[in-house]
Motif scaffolding. Structure first.
Motif, PDB file in Angstrom:
ATOM      1  N   SER A 159       0.841  -1.245  -0.100  1.00 11.01           N
ATOM      2  CA  SER A 159      -0.071   0.072  -0.005  1.00 11.01           C
ATOM      3  C   SER A 159       0.799   1.379  -0.023  1.00 11.01           C
ATOM      4  O   SER A 159       0.727   2.330  -0.590  1.00 11.01           O
ATOM      5  N   THR A 250       4.389  -4.356  -5.022  1.00 11.71           N
ATOM      6  CA  THR A 250       2.739  -4.421  -5.307  1.00 11.71           C
ATOM      7  C   THR A 250       2.512  -5.013  -6.426  1.00 11.71           C
ATOM      8  O   THR A 250       1.572  -5.863  -6.479  1.00 11.71           O
ATOM      9  N   LEU A 273      -6.451  -3.280  -3.235  1.00  7.79           N
ATOM     10  CA  LEU A 273      -5.820  -2.544  -2.011  1.00  7.79           C
ATOM     11  C   LEU A 273      -6.812  -1.558  -1.268  1.00  7.79           C
ATOM     12  O   LEU A 273      -6.814  -1.013  -0.533  1.00  7.79           O
ATOM     13  N   ALA A 277      -6.995   0.290   2.502  1.00 13.08           N
ATOM     14  CA  ALA A 277      -6.866   1.712   2.628  1.00 13.08           C
ATOM     15  C   ALA A 277      -8.224   2.172   3.375  1.00 13.08           C
ATOM     16  O   ALA A 277      -7.923   2.951   4.433  1.00 13.08           O
TER      17      ALA A 277
END
Length: 615
Positions: A159, A250, A273, A277
């Protein structure tokens, strides 16, 4: 009808008395020019920091007058009888909370905190309840995070890497969309010739901000972002390192190994993701919304306990000037030089503090205090005794408000008159100090000269003994040159003559007085010598002001908070024997003293008898 305030006189100005709930509630109508302070810091004072943080609603580190007034109104609106604010309770009684729909949650929270047979919600119990709710909310949040971590513990790194390049990737794909919309936009979306020429004229590095401002890669309809690690991959050099980290943390874990990133791939990564978040954004900073009543319960318990003492150390300095207890800005007591200084304030930067606090006309000693690896700096005000033995490097002991002892060392002094007694004797001490220094210099110079002559004589004798021609010849003694010392003798004679003339004039004046007038004349002469120093000290002692000391710590003192001579004397306690103590005046190791008092008494008696006899 307007509230009728009561005032008391202290520190040379009028201060409002705050005794009742009516006094507290009416403070909003009191002209703020009559407030002693308009702002105080939330740190560096002896007051519950949690209460001050709740009152400091804008979180700027200071409690100001409007915030204090708002806290008083908030508490009064939730109590059946605001008079409960003046009863010095350790919390809020359940029966004191006003029964109305707006307080239903507050009452329910209070009942949940109270144990069997209890009726008072203490500050400690309310704070523990809030901490418990916060802990439970955090546990629930952490439990929900297991479903929001597609990569487990590695999700956070993924992230973070995505967030580092998100803005630049969004920019690139929007440019590509414009190029697909109109082929003419492709050239405009890439770096212009002028921008490249400007870069070509300068010394470049990959960290250059102008390079990083260029597009991420070659823009075109359907273009992709190169993910290769080679320098010739086509990625902007200013973003190569961040794209490589993004690919490693990622792209590869979530999509697998690939040479480039398409717009569709970019959207898939963000979707995968998005849950993480959202989970991070939902991390509780305090109590959940359904537990706000518990926070309000703690606030109300603290306000019931603390609002009155805070007002009496803010709107007025009642605790300080009535000496009923230490004020909030008094952080402890310093013991040094046979004295205890009770006016000690916390200091963050001694140099900056002294620049402002020096205007207070108060003698201050800045001390570094150490205890078990901890360190704090305090400024201690000395308002009684003298400053003869106060010096940088001297050690003492500092006791804080919790009773803990700290090793204290003086690091800086701001010298000011301390007492009239010190001012009376200061001229004589200066003269004695000057005479002593001159005598020491004279003795040191003579000793050095004697050592030099002795060394020269020894060298001459050794040289003569080693010279065969001089063997057996006696060394001629240097003749005394009376002319060489004539000037010295003349100067000494003039000085002795001048001193003798002065003494003769004084003695002749005394001889012309009655015997009972002589002691009065001597006392008057001493007073004449000491009067200038005493007058100057008197003016400074009368103008001592607490304001600059507190202003240097972030207060906004709104009055001339003077410390006059009688009140100042009470702030520094001198050593004295306890009542009923026995004292032996015989010191077996005392130095043998010449009985000057006896000799002077005999001389005075003889002098008076001689005067009487010659009449």
């Amino acid at each position: 009808m307007a509230h009728s305030f009561k005032f008391f006189r202290a520190g040379g100005f009028d201060q409002v008395r705050i005794d009742t709930a009516a006094d507290l509630l009416a403070l909003k109508a009191l002209d703020q020019k009559l407030w002693v302070a308009l702002s105080c810091p939330v740190k560096g004072i002896e007051f519950d920091p949690r209460t001050l943080a709740l009152i400091d609603t804008d979180n700027d580190g200071h409690v100001r007058a409007p915030e204090l007034l708002a806290a008083i109104d908030w508490a009064a609106a939730r109590l059946n009888d605001p008079e409960i604010l003046t009863r010095k309770l350790e919390g809020v009684p359940l029966a004191a909370i006003k029964v109305e729909d707006a307080n239903a949650g507050l009452i329910a929270a209070a009942r949940g905190v109270l144990g069997e047979g209890e009726s008072l919600v203490s500050v400690a119990a309310a704070s523990a309840a809030e901490a418990d709710y916060s802990a439970r909310a955090l546990v629930a949040w952490e439990a929900a995070g297991s479903e929001a971590k597609p990569l487990g513990d590695a999700t956070e790194a993924a992230s973070v890497a995505l967030a580092a390049v998100k803005e630049k990737l969004d920019d690139f794909f929007v440019r590509c969309q414009l190029a697909a919309f109109d082929p003419r936009a492709a050239d405009a979306m890439n770096a212009s010739d002028e921008a490249l020429r400007t870069l070509g004229a300068a010394a470049l590095s990959a960290a250059n901000v102008d390079i990083a401002a260029l597009p991420l890669a070659k823009v075109g309809a359907g273009a992709t972002v190169p993910l290769g690690v080679a320098r010739s991959s086509g990625i902007n050099p200013g973003w190569a390192a961040r794209i490589a980290s993004f690919n490693h943390a990622t792209v590869v874990p979530l999509l697998g190994v690939r040479d480039s990133l398409t717009e569709a791939d970019w959207q898939v990564l963000q979707d995968k993701l998005a849950g993480y978040a959202a989970w991070q954004a939902a991390k509780p900073a305090g109590l959940p919304p359904e537990a706000e009543a518990v926070r309000d319960l703690e606030r109300l318990a603290r306000y019931v306990r603390d609002l009155l003492p805070l007002a009496n150390n803010f709107v007025a300095f009642r605790d300080f000037y009535t000496r009923q207890g230490p004020a909030t800005f008094q952080v402890g007591t310093l013991y040094i030089d046979g004295r205890s200084a009770e006016l000690c304030v916390a200091v963050n930067d001694a140099a900056r503090h002294a620049a402002m606090a020096g205007l207070s006309r108060i003698c201050l000693a800045y001390c570094d205090c150490m205890r078990n690896g901890e360190k704090q700096t305090v400024a201690a005000a000395f308002t009684a005794g003298d400053s003869d033995q106060l010096m940088v490097g001297r050690n003492g002991v500092f006791y804080d408000r919790q009773g803990r002892d700290w090793n204290a060392t003086i690091t800086k002094l701001v010298e000011q008159p301390i007492s009239l007694r010190q001012a009376f004797w200061s001229p004589y001490k200066r003269v004695m100090r000057m005479v002593g220094e001159q005598l020491q210099k004279f003795a040191a110079s003579k000793a050095a000269a004697a050592e030099g002559n002795l060394g020269a004589s020894a060298a001459g004798i050794g040289k003569a003994a080693n010279t065969p021609a001089a063997a057996g010849k006696p060394v001629a003694a240097q003749a005394f040159d009376i002319g060489k010392f004539a000037g010295i003798f003349a100067a000494i004679g003039l000085a002795v003559g001048a001193i003798g003339t002065i003494l003769a004039g004084v003695m002749s004046g005394l001889l012309g007085l009655q015997w009972w007038q002589i002691p009065l004349a001597i006392a008057g002469l001493m007073l004449l010598i000491s009067a200038p120093a005493m007058v100057l000290a008197w003016f400074k002692l009368r103008s001592r002001n607490l304001g600059p000391i507190l202003d240097a710590n972030g207060w906004a003192v709104n009055a001339r908070a003077r410390i006059n001579i009688p009140f100042g004397t009470s702030l520094t306690q001198l050593a004295k024997l306890p009542d009923g103590a026995e004292r032996t005046l015989v010191d077996p190791y005392a130095e043998k003293k010449i009985p000057w008092a006896l000799y002077l008494t005999i001389a005075l008696i003889v002098f008076v008898v001689a005067i009487w006899w010659t009449r």
